[in-house]
Scaffold this motif. Structure first.
Motif, PDB file in Angstrom:
ATOM      1  N   TRP A 117     -90.144 -61.897  24.002  1.00 39.43           N
ATOM      2  CA  TRP A 117     -89.327 -61.350  25.082  1.00 39.43           C
ATOM      3  C   TRP A 117     -89.465 -62.137  26.373  1.00 39.43           C
ATOM      4  O   TRP A 117     -88.758 -61.877  27.334  1.00 39.43           O
ATOM      5  N   TYR A 162     -86.016 -52.997  34.178  1.00 40.67           N
ATOM      6  CA  TYR A 162     -86.716 -54.073  33.475  1.00 40.67           C
ATOM      7  C   TYR A 162     -85.751 -55.079  32.869  1.00 40.67           C
ATOM      8  O   TYR A 162     -86.175 -56.081  32.316  1.00 40.67           O
ATOM      9  N   ARG A 163     -84.457 -54.800  32.914  1.00 42.50           N
ATOM     10  CA  ARG A 163     -83.499 -55.754  32.357  1.00 42.50           C
ATOM     11  C   ARG A 163     -82.620 -56.378  33.435  1.00 42.50           C
ATOM     12  O   ARG A 163     -82.377 -57.569  33.438  1.00 42.50           O
ATOM     13  N   PHE A 185     -90.307 -54.390  27.257  1.00 39.31           N
ATOM     14  CA  PHE A 185     -89.590 -54.907  28.437  1.00 39.31           C
ATOM     15  C   PHE A 185     -90.475 -54.791  29.674  1.00 39.31           C
ATOM     16  O   PHE A 185     -90.547 -55.704  30.495  1.00 39.31           O
ATOM     17  N   GLY A 186     -91.115 -53.641  29.814  1.00 43.84           N
ATOM     18  CA  GLY A 186     -91.954 -53.406  30.987  1.00 43.84           C
ATOM     19  C   GLY A 186     -93.149 -54.345  31.031  1.00 43.84           C
ATOM     20  O   GLY A 186     -93.484 -54.906  32.068  1.00 43.84           O
ATOM     21  N   VAL A 214     -93.547 -57.291  29.515  1.00 43.72           N
ATOM     22  CA  VAL A 214     -93.192 -58.700  29.713  1.00 43.72           C
ATOM     23  C   VAL A 214     -92.658 -58.928  31.129  1.00 43.72           C
ATOM     24  O   VAL A 214     -92.707 -60.044  31.648  1.00 43.72           O
ATOM     25  N   TYR A 215     -92.194 -57.857  31.762  1.00 39.80           N
ATOM     26  CA  TYR A 215     -91.723 -57.967  33.146  1.00 39.80           C
ATOM     27  C   TYR A 215     -92.841 -58.501  34.044  1.00 39.80           C
ATOM     28  O   TYR A 215     -92.587 -59.279  34.970  1.00 39.80           O
ATOM     29  N   ARG A 220     -76.534 -37.906  19.857  1.00 45.08           N
ATOM     30  CA  ARG A 220     -76.042 -36.689  19.215  1.00 45.08           C
ATOM     31  C   ARG A 220     -74.942 -37.077  18.240  1.00 45.08           C
ATOM     32  O   ARG A 220     -74.320 -38.134  18.384  1.00 45.08           O
ATOM     33  N   LEU A 245     -69.453 -43.848  27.542  1.00 44.79           N
ATOM     34  CA  LEU A 245     -69.971 -42.582  28.078  1.00 44.79           C
ATOM     35  C   LEU A 245     -71.484 -42.544  27.969  1.00 44.79           C
ATOM     36  O   LEU A 245     -72.041 -42.844  26.912  1.00 44.79           O
ATOM     37  N   VAL A 246     -72.169 -42.192  29.046  1.00 41.02           N
ATOM     38  CA  VAL A 246     -73.632 -42.094  29.003  1.00 41.02           C
ATOM     39  C   VAL A 246     -74.144 -40.735  29.454  1.00 41.02           C
ATOM     40  O   VAL A 246     -75.331 -40.447  29.304  1.00 41.02           O
ATOM     41  N   PHE A 290     -93.814 -44.045  32.532  1.00 36.02           N
ATOM     42  CA  PHE A 290     -94.875 -45.040  32.658  1.00 36.02           C
ATOM     43  C   PHE A 290     -94.620 -45.953  33.850  1.00 36.02           C
ATOM     44  O   PHE A 290     -93.554 -45.921  34.476  1.00 36.02           O
ATOM     45  N   ALA A 291     -95.628 -46.760  34.127  1.00 36.31           N
ATOM     46  CA  ALA A 291     -95.492 -47.824  35.123  1.00 36.31           C
ATOM     47  C   ALA A 291     -96.323 -48.998  34.645  1.00 36.31           C
ATOM     48  O   ALA A 291     -97.316 -48.817  33.926  1.00 36.31           O
ATOM     49  N   VAL A 292     -95.919 -50.173  34.987  1.00 36.80           N
ATOM     50  CA  VAL A 292     -96.732 -51.355  34.692  1.00 36.80           C
ATOM     51  C   VAL A 292     -96.993 -52.096  35.995  1.00 36.80           C
ATOM     52  O   VAL A 292     -96.204 -52.011  36.941  1.00 36.80           O
ATOM     53  N   TYR A 316     -88.231 -42.274  31.889  1.00 32.35           N
ATOM     54  CA  TYR A 316     -87.126 -42.932  31.197  1.00 32.35           C
ATOM     55  C   TYR A 316     -86.705 -42.037  30.035  1.00 32.35           C
ATOM     56  O   TYR A 316     -87.558 -41.574  29.275  1.00 32.35           O
ATOM     57  N   ASP A 320     -92.962 -62.152  33.360  1.00 30.90           N
ATOM     58  CA  ASP A 320     -91.737 -62.790  33.864  1.00 30.90           C
ATOM     59  C   ASP A 320     -91.784 -62.955  35.384  1.00 30.90           C
ATOM     60  O   ASP A 320     -91.126 -63.832  35.935  1.00 30.90           O
ATOM     61  N   PRO A 337     -70.854 -33.960  29.116  1.00 28.48           N
ATOM     62  CA  PRO A 337     -70.454 -33.500  27.784  1.00 28.48           C
ATOM     63  C   PRO A 337     -69.851 -34.655  26.979  1.00 28.48           C
ATOM     64  O   PRO A 337     -69.401 -35.636  27.558  1.00 28.48           O
ATOM     65  N   PRO A 338     -69.883 -34.545  25.648  1.00 21.49           N
ATOM     66  CA  PRO A 338     -69.230 -35.600  24.860  1.00 21.49           C
ATOM     67  C   PRO A 338     -67.726 -35.596  25.111  1.00 21.49           C
ATOM     68  O   PRO A 338     -67.157 -34.578  25.522  1.00 21.49           O
ATOM     69  N   LEU A 339     -67.121 -36.726  24.887  1.00 20.04           N
ATOM     70  CA  LEU A 339     -65.663 -36.775  25.014  1.00 20.04           C
ATOM     71  C   LEU A 339     -65.040 -35.912  23.917  1.00 20.04           C
ATOM     72  O   LEU A 339     -65.579 -35.806  22.815  1.00 20.04           O
ATOM     73  N   THR A 371     -88.942 -64.408  29.288  1.00 24.02           N
ATOM     74  CA  THR A 371     -87.694 -65.040  29.728  1.00 24.02           C
ATOM     75  C   THR A 371     -87.853 -66.543  29.858  1.00 24.02           C
ATOM     76  O   THR A 371     -86.970 -67.311  29.458  1.00 24.02           O
ATOM     77  N   GLY A 427     -70.035 -40.793  23.514  1.00 30.70           N
ATOM     78  CA  GLY A 427     -71.184 -39.974  23.870  1.00 30.70           C
ATOM     79  C   GLY A 427     -71.797 -39.249  22.701  1.00 30.70           C
ATOM     80  O   GLY A 427     -72.714 -38.459  22.873  1.00 30.70           O
ATOM     81  N   MET A 447     -82.823 -61.467  29.775  1.00 27.05           N
ATOM     82  CA  MET A 447     -82.795 -60.199  29.070  1.00 27.05           C
ATOM     83  C   MET A 447     -81.706 -59.265  29.594  1.00 27.05           C
ATOM     84  O   MET A 447     -81.412 -58.246  29.000  1.00 27.05           O
TER      85      MET A 447
END
Lengths: 160, 315
Positions: B249, A137-138, B133-134, B136-137, B102, A11-12, B299-301, B97, B140, A15-17, B251, B15, A1
């Motif tokens: 999901w 989680y990934r 994801f959480g 299935v973690y 925008r 960008l994350v 949250f937490a799992v 999370y 996994d 401000p926006p670019l 793995t 962004g 995953m």
């Protein structure tokens, strides 16, 4: 995953670019998301590997440019937070907590810019966090290439 | 096979949704721009006990009324006392999370296809996806990495009983691909489950959870009239015995889990949701940045001890 299909930094946070049209350096090409610099003539072109001067991020592909072409790009500020993949030069590498808070260069591969964890001399960015932490989680600390969030150092953005 | 490089999108992510990136929406010659869709189906939530902690730390333990059986003891003799065993405790720490999106006013006004509102509407499903994801973690990492209240993996060969005089219990099968044989072995093992005093406390199998690679075998095991993969023409005692949940999901392509009939916290798998997924507008100083939205969940799992599952890594 885990997310490992490589792409240019995005960008994350912050401000926006701010898009701006600038004149492209003759005959240079690039893909969206690559970082660029102002050349001596005032035009923009892709940054070189481990460059200590970075000014813009390109917003569109440029397949063939001439000196009369203006291109969409955005000026980078030091409060822009990017996310990108990690490498040691051309090799993919995982991202761990050891990278956080440290300064690294930007490696430029074939239309692909990554945070070069192997370059600590010609530094351009400071790593803020790593994906095994913020996307837990990934990704794990062995996911390769890893991902980090980073900011450009003000001195790199202001370099002439 | 055609090379993808000629058509691969290289798009910038400045962004915000920007008309320089979504040029197709501005194209007067474009007849159709269709919605690629976003399907997120909650799959594993039914396995988890949902709790709503008030603070970022959620601690759970257990008690029981299981005591030793009476022994021969005549009136007037010293009474043989007993007591239940204390439970193991586990602390889960909820984590925030967030994600935001925008768009610019230019993006909205130049959007000839009227698609921008659709594009900014994906945050709720992103939250659902993260939750999956959480969840299935946990599966996994059922055989490594993550430990429960008893300090063991979710599926392990030597879980300590709450009463250590009762020894250990086991919910990990020898790794082998899903087959009528391995499924039956898990079913029998659930039935032989013991409680904290070591007494038999059967768990009746209810749900097979595995990945898409095992879907065909699961169908054969649970739908065939005769015992599959043999020539004996025996009745298939597994027919219709349990439901199947294919976790897209997961793995592992080989792992399979058989869940039982325990309910409530006895299921052992915990989903602690301090903040449910929610959206709020993000105000900007620049009036031409519009439709700022942020999604948040906390949250937490994790798991305590899960006698309700029998796991098999598959290979």
């Amino acid at each position: 995953m885990a997310r490992t299909v490589k792409r240019n930094p995005w960008l994350v946070g912050g401000p926006p670019l701010e898009p701006i049209k600038l004149l492209a350096t003759d005959s240079r090409t690039w893909k969206a998301g690559e970082f660029g610099v102002f050349a001596a003539a005032g035009t923009v072109e892709p940054a070189a590997t481990d460059a200590v001067k970075v000014n813009v991020q390109f917003l569109q592909d440029q397949t063939s440019s001439t000196s009369t072409t203006s291109v969409w790009c955005a000026r980078i500020r030091s409060d822009h937070i990017f996310e990108g993949f990690t490498s040691t030069d051309d090799a993919d590498v995982a991202a761990t907590v050891a990278a956080v808070g440290n300064d690294y260069g930007i490696h430029v591969g074939s239309n692909y810019h990554s945070v070069n964890l192997g370059e600590t001399s010609n530094v351009a960015v400071c790593v803020e966090d790593y994906a095994a932490n913020y996307d837990n989680y990934r990704d794990t600390t062995s996911t390769s290439p890893g991902r980090v969030t980073f900011r450009f150092k003000a001195s790199v953005l202001d370099a002439s | 096979m055609a090379s993808a490089s000629a058509v691969t999108n290289w798009y910038a992510s400045p962004g915000m949704l920007d008309h320089r990136v979504f040029v197709d929406l501005l194209d007067k010659a474009m007849d159709v721009v269709w919605d690629r869709g976003d399907r997120v189906e909650p799959q594993l939530m039914e396995l988890f006990e949902k709790t709503t902690p008030k603070t970022d730390s959620f601690k759970i333990s257990s008690v029981s009324s299981v005591v030793d059986v009476p022994v021969k003891n005549e009136d007037g003799a010293a009474l043989p006392y007993t007591q239940p065993a204390p439970g193991f405790d586990k602390t889960l720490t909820t984590v925030n999370y967030r994600r935001a999106i925008r768009a610019t006013d230019d993006m909205r006004s130049m959007d000839l296809q009227g698609k921008v509102k659709l594009m900014v509407s994906g945050l709720p499903k992103a939250c659902l996806r993260l939750r999956e994801f959480g969840l299935v973690y946990v599966l996994d990492n059922a055989f490594a990495n993550e430990v429960g209240a008893d300090g063991m993996y979710l599926c392990d060969t030597s879980h300590p009983q709450e009463d250590n005089a009762a020894g250990t219990w086991d919910n990990l099968q020898t790794a082998a691909v899903l087959s009528p044989t391995t499924f039956s072995a898990s079913r029998v093992a659930l039935r032989k489950r013991t409680n904290e005093k070591g007494f038999v406390d059967p768990v009746i199998a209810r749900l097979l959870v595995t990945g898409p690679d095992n879907q065909e075998m699961a169908h054969k095991i649970l739908m065939s009239s005769q015992q599959p993969q043999t020539s004996l023409n025996d009745d298939n005692w597994n027919k219709g015995a349990v439901r199947v949940k294919i976790s897209d999901w997961l793995t592992s392509t080989t792992a399979h889990f058989l869940f039982g009939d325990r309910e409530g916290p006895a299921r052992g798998l915990i989903y602690a949701e301090r903040v449910a997924p929610n959206l709020k507008p993000v105000p900007y100083e620049d009036p031409d940045i519009i439709w700022g939205r942020r999604a948040k969940m906390a949250f937490a799992v994790g798991f305590t001890t899960c006698r309700n599952v029998e796991g098999n890594a598959g290979a």
